[in-house]
Design a protein around this motif. Sequence first.
Motif, short mmCIF file in Angstrom:
data_model
loop_
_atom_site.label_atom_id
_atom_site.label_comp_id
_atom_site.label_asym_id
_atom_site.label_seq_id
_atom_site.Cartn_x
_atom_site.Cartn_y
_atom_site.Cartn_z
N ASP A 160 46.27 29.33 122.86
CA ASP A 160 45.38 29.24 124.02
C ASP A 160 44.56 30.51 124.23
N ASP A 161 45.04 31.63 123.66
CA ASP A 161 44.36 32.91 123.86
C ASP A 161 43.18 33.12 122.91
N ILE A 162 43.07 32.31 121.87
CA ILE A 162 42.05 32.55 120.87
C ILE A 162 41.11 31.35 120.76
N ALA A 163 39.97 31.56 120.12
CA ALA A 163 39.00 30.49 119.87
C ALA A 163 38.37 30.71 118.50
N ILE A 164 37.97 29.62 117.88
CA ILE A 164 37.31 29.65 116.57
C ILE A 164 35.81 29.89 116.76
N VAL A 165 35.26 30.75 115.93
CA VAL A 165 33.85 31.13 116.05
C VAL A 165 33.01 30.35 115.04
N PRO A 166 31.94 29.69 115.45
CA PRO A 166 31.06 29.01 114.49
C PRO A 166 30.47 30.02 113.50
N SER A 167 30.25 29.57 112.27
CA SER A 167 29.66 30.44 111.26
C SER A 167 28.18 30.14 111.12
N ARG A 168 27.55 30.68 110.10
CA ARG A 168 26.10 30.50 109.91
C ARG A 168 25.77 29.14 109.30
N ARG A 169 26.81 28.38 108.90
CA ARG A 169 26.58 27.14 108.17
C ARG A 169 27.33 25.99 108.83
N THR A 170 26.77 24.81 108.81
CA THR A 170 27.48 23.58 109.15
C THR A 170 27.38 22.64 107.95
N ARG A 171 28.19 21.59 107.97
CA ARG A 171 28.10 20.64 106.86
C ARG A 171 28.49 19.26 107.34
N ARG B 65 40.92 9.31 124.47
CA ARG B 65 41.20 10.42 125.39
C ARG B 65 40.38 11.63 124.96
N SER B 66 40.08 12.49 125.90
CA SER B 66 39.28 13.68 125.60
C SER B 66 40.09 14.97 125.69
N ASP B 67 41.42 14.84 125.61
CA ASP B 67 42.29 16.01 125.78
C ASP B 67 42.88 16.52 124.48
N GLY B 68 42.45 15.99 123.33
CA GLY B 68 42.94 16.49 122.05
C GLY B 68 44.27 15.94 121.61
N THR B 69 44.74 14.85 122.22
CA THR B 69 46.04 14.28 121.85
C THR B 69 45.93 13.12 120.87
N MET B 70 44.69 12.68 120.58
CA MET B 70 44.48 11.59 119.63
C MET B 70 43.44 12.00 118.60
N ASN B 71 43.47 11.33 117.43
CA ASN B 71 42.58 11.64 116.32
C ASN B 71 42.69 13.10 115.91
N LEU B 72 43.92 13.54 115.69
CA LEU B 72 44.17 14.95 115.36
C LEU B 72 43.50 15.36 114.06
N VAL B 73 43.62 14.53 113.04
CA VAL B 73 43.04 14.89 111.74
C VAL B 73 41.51 14.82 111.81
N GLY B 74 40.99 13.84 112.52
CA GLY B 74 39.54 13.76 112.69
C GLY B 74 38.98 14.98 113.38
N ALA B 75 39.70 15.49 114.38
CA ALA B 75 39.25 16.69 115.09
C ALA B 75 39.28 17.92 114.18
N LEU B 76 40.32 18.02 113.34
CA LEU B 76 40.38 19.12 112.38
C LEU B 76 39.19 19.06 111.43
N ARG B 77 38.87 17.87 110.94
CA ARG B 77 37.72 17.71 110.05
C ARG B 77 36.42 18.11 110.76
N GLY C 229 50.26 21.34 120.13
CA GLY C 229 50.35 20.15 120.96
C GLY C 229 49.10 19.30 120.96
N ARG C 230 47.96 19.91 120.58
CA ARG C 230 46.68 19.20 120.61
C ARG C 230 45.89 19.52 119.34
N SER C 231 44.84 18.75 119.14
CA SER C 231 44.06 18.91 117.91
C SER C 231 43.46 20.31 117.79
N GLY C 232 43.06 20.90 118.90
CA GLY C 232 42.52 22.26 118.84
C GLY C 232 43.55 23.26 118.36
#
Length: 368
Positions: A19-30, A334-346, A266-269
């Motif tokens: 909960d203390d950290i966040a992922i930073v977007p890079s210069r590229r998307t795909r 749901r919008s809380d990260g408890t479903m579609n865990l693998v899809g959220a990782l992708r 506990g959640r996809s994030g």
Amino acid sequence: MTEIEIGRGKRGRRAYSFDDIAIVPSRRTRDFEEVSTAWQIDAYRFEMPVIAAPMDSVASPSTVIELGRRGGLGVLNLEGLWTRYEDPEPLLAEIAELDPDAATARMQQIYDEPIKPDLITARLAEIRAAGVTVAGALSPPRTKQLWKTVVDAGVDIFVIRGTTVSAEHVSSQIEPLNLKQFIYELDVPVVVGGCATYQAALHLMRTGAAGVLVGFGGGAAHTTRSVLGVAVPMASAVADVAAARRDYLDESGGRYVHVIADGSVGRSGDLAKAVACGADAVMLGSPLARAKEAPGHGFHWGLEAHHGELPRGARVEVGTIGTLEEILFGPSRRSDGTMNLVGALRRAMATTGYTDLKEFQRIEVVVQ
């Protein structure tokens, strides 16, 4: 690393949770379709970095088989109800109905039934017959007693899992399990843990383990922090163990040990952040306990919940939110990260421009 003064006589290192950290977007998307979540341990390849925790509320023979068919890995608790009773279903239903004040005492009674080696053989044979990877877990004290039964039953991956597992257990009462000798003599890959520090992980890697479980006291059903006062925030724990993996890779001349985050995912994030901190895969408990197929009937608990002398876990109600397929792959309602865990990782990987898990481990993170 900078330490913080707790008081004049004690200093401590600052550690961070997911909960203390966040992922930073890079210069590229795909494109989302170009992302791979596959990983491999020893000779076994999986299409998603998800391992079902060896907990009776999560992993039954049928759910292990179902997860395996969907590209994950299920680990059966070989000290659980499935190896103590021919038909544990009535007891699983009873545990779900227990009054909270009486739950711990009744679970201690239920789990007092002896483990039956023939049931270990039968349960693992059932999983093998389904054509999926066979993985079973024992605690360190039970490993010396039951390991041969497990290996003879044809296990593919042997998991030694405890609240904490060290390569240097000291006892004046019994001869402790010699992990290095034990792993050396086995013909199957061994995953061992938990651990939460650089040094402890490095020692476990030196025993020959194929994978190390990272986590201590952070699971949804754990009360270790309140009972023992011991816990380590998971973002820092995973990053420290990933550093041990890097240094051991150099020390051993190229031997790669897999880092598996076990707890506080506990959640996809959290799953995405675990990989970003260096995990190769995650071991999930409560997220999978919410599936309609889960044997816990909407409740979740671990081995610590029914310890005979000092319970360090609880039976917690997590509810039922969807099928295993929906929890892993969606569609999510749901919008809380408890479903579609693998899809959220992708999505997280595509949003930051990475195509595979190894690359994604290099993503920048920030402290929030």
